[in-house]
Design a protein around this motif. Structure first.
Motif, PDB file in Angstrom:
ATOM      1  N   GLY A   1     100.988  40.710 -46.667  1.00 12.18           N
ATOM      2  CA  GLY A   1      99.891  39.946 -46.088  1.00 12.18           C
ATOM      3  C   GLY A   1      99.141  40.624 -44.967  1.00 12.18           C
ATOM      4  O   GLY A   1      98.195  40.053 -44.434  1.00 12.18           O
ATOM      5  N   ASP A   2      99.518  41.825 -44.559  1.00 13.87           N
ATOM      6  CA  ASP A   2      98.833  42.541 -43.485  1.00 13.87           C
ATOM      7  C   ASP A   2      97.641  43.279 -44.087  1.00 13.87           C
ATOM      8  O   ASP A   2      97.778  44.354 -44.662  1.00 13.87           O
ATOM      9  N   ALA A   3      96.451  42.702 -43.942  1.00 17.21           N
ATOM     10  CA  ALA A   3      95.253  43.267 -44.563  1.00 17.21           C
ATOM     11  C   ALA A   3      94.714  44.475 -43.822  1.00 17.21           C
ATOM     12  O   ALA A   3      93.801  45.140 -44.304  1.00 17.21           O
ATOM     13  N   GLY A   4      95.258  44.791 -42.670  1.00 16.24           N
ATOM     14  CA  GLY A   4      94.783  45.945 -41.923  1.00 16.24           C
ATOM     15  C   GLY A   4      95.724  47.134 -41.973  1.00 16.24           C
ATOM     16  O   GLY A   4      95.457  48.172 -41.364  1.00 16.24           O
ATOM     17  N   ALA A   5      96.834  47.020 -42.703  1.00 14.32           N
ATOM     18  CA  ALA A   5      97.837  48.082 -42.731  1.00 14.32           C
ATOM     19  C   ALA A   5      97.280  49.331 -43.379  1.00 14.32           C
ATOM     20  O   ALA A   5      96.719  49.295 -44.463  1.00 14.32           O
TER      21      ALA A   5
END
Length: 150
Positions: A65-69
């Motif tokens: 769910g980490d869209a900035g990874a």
């Protein structure tokens, strides 16, 4: 042994299945990042893909769910976890449909149930012409158009 060489000159080896598995896994990994890019685009973070060095490393954080990874530079505002997972699901569904469609085409072309040496209807029409096909129907398909026994 000699007969099997004439029937199948190229034995099945491990290279083709391995290449197929590698391509499918790579398509699913790229699908994860394409889904994340779509979610971020809708959320206003822009259309960004991770650099090559971060492609595999950032896949599991994106799935969580980490869209900035893995994005360099990391945007200030990224899509939420739910939106990211929905977009990944949509892209992966399309990806799966594409893989199944390509598999069906490959199976028809090279699979064991392929038709050897038979022309398609269009190829026969192009080569022989309609009138010649009708005139020689009994020779071409004697099971359908042969002389009837009385």
């Amino acid at each position: 042994m000699q007969r099997s060489r004439r029937v199948n000159p190229h034995p099945t080896t491990w290279e083709i299945p391995l290449a197929t598995v590698v391509v499918v896994v790579l398509l699913f990994i790229l699908g994860v990042h394409a889904g994340r890019a779509g979610a971020n685009l809708i959320a206003g973070a822009g259309l960004q893909f991770p650099p090559r060095e971060e492609l595999f490393v950032s896949t599991f954080p994106v799935i969580r769910g980490d869209a900035g990874a893995g994005l360099v530079p990391r945007p200030d505002h990224v899509a939420g976890a739910a939106a990211t997972l929905i977009w990944i699901g949509i892209v992966e569904t399309l990806n799966l449909a594409l893989i199944l469609w390509a598999s069906k085409i490959a199976w028809d072309q090279w699979g064991p149930s392929r038709v050897h040496g038979m022309a398609t209807r269009a190829e026969a029409e192009k080569l022989l012409g309609r009138s010649r096909l009708r005139r020689n129907a009994a020779v071409i398909r004697p099971d359908l158009y042969g002389k009837r026994q009385r």
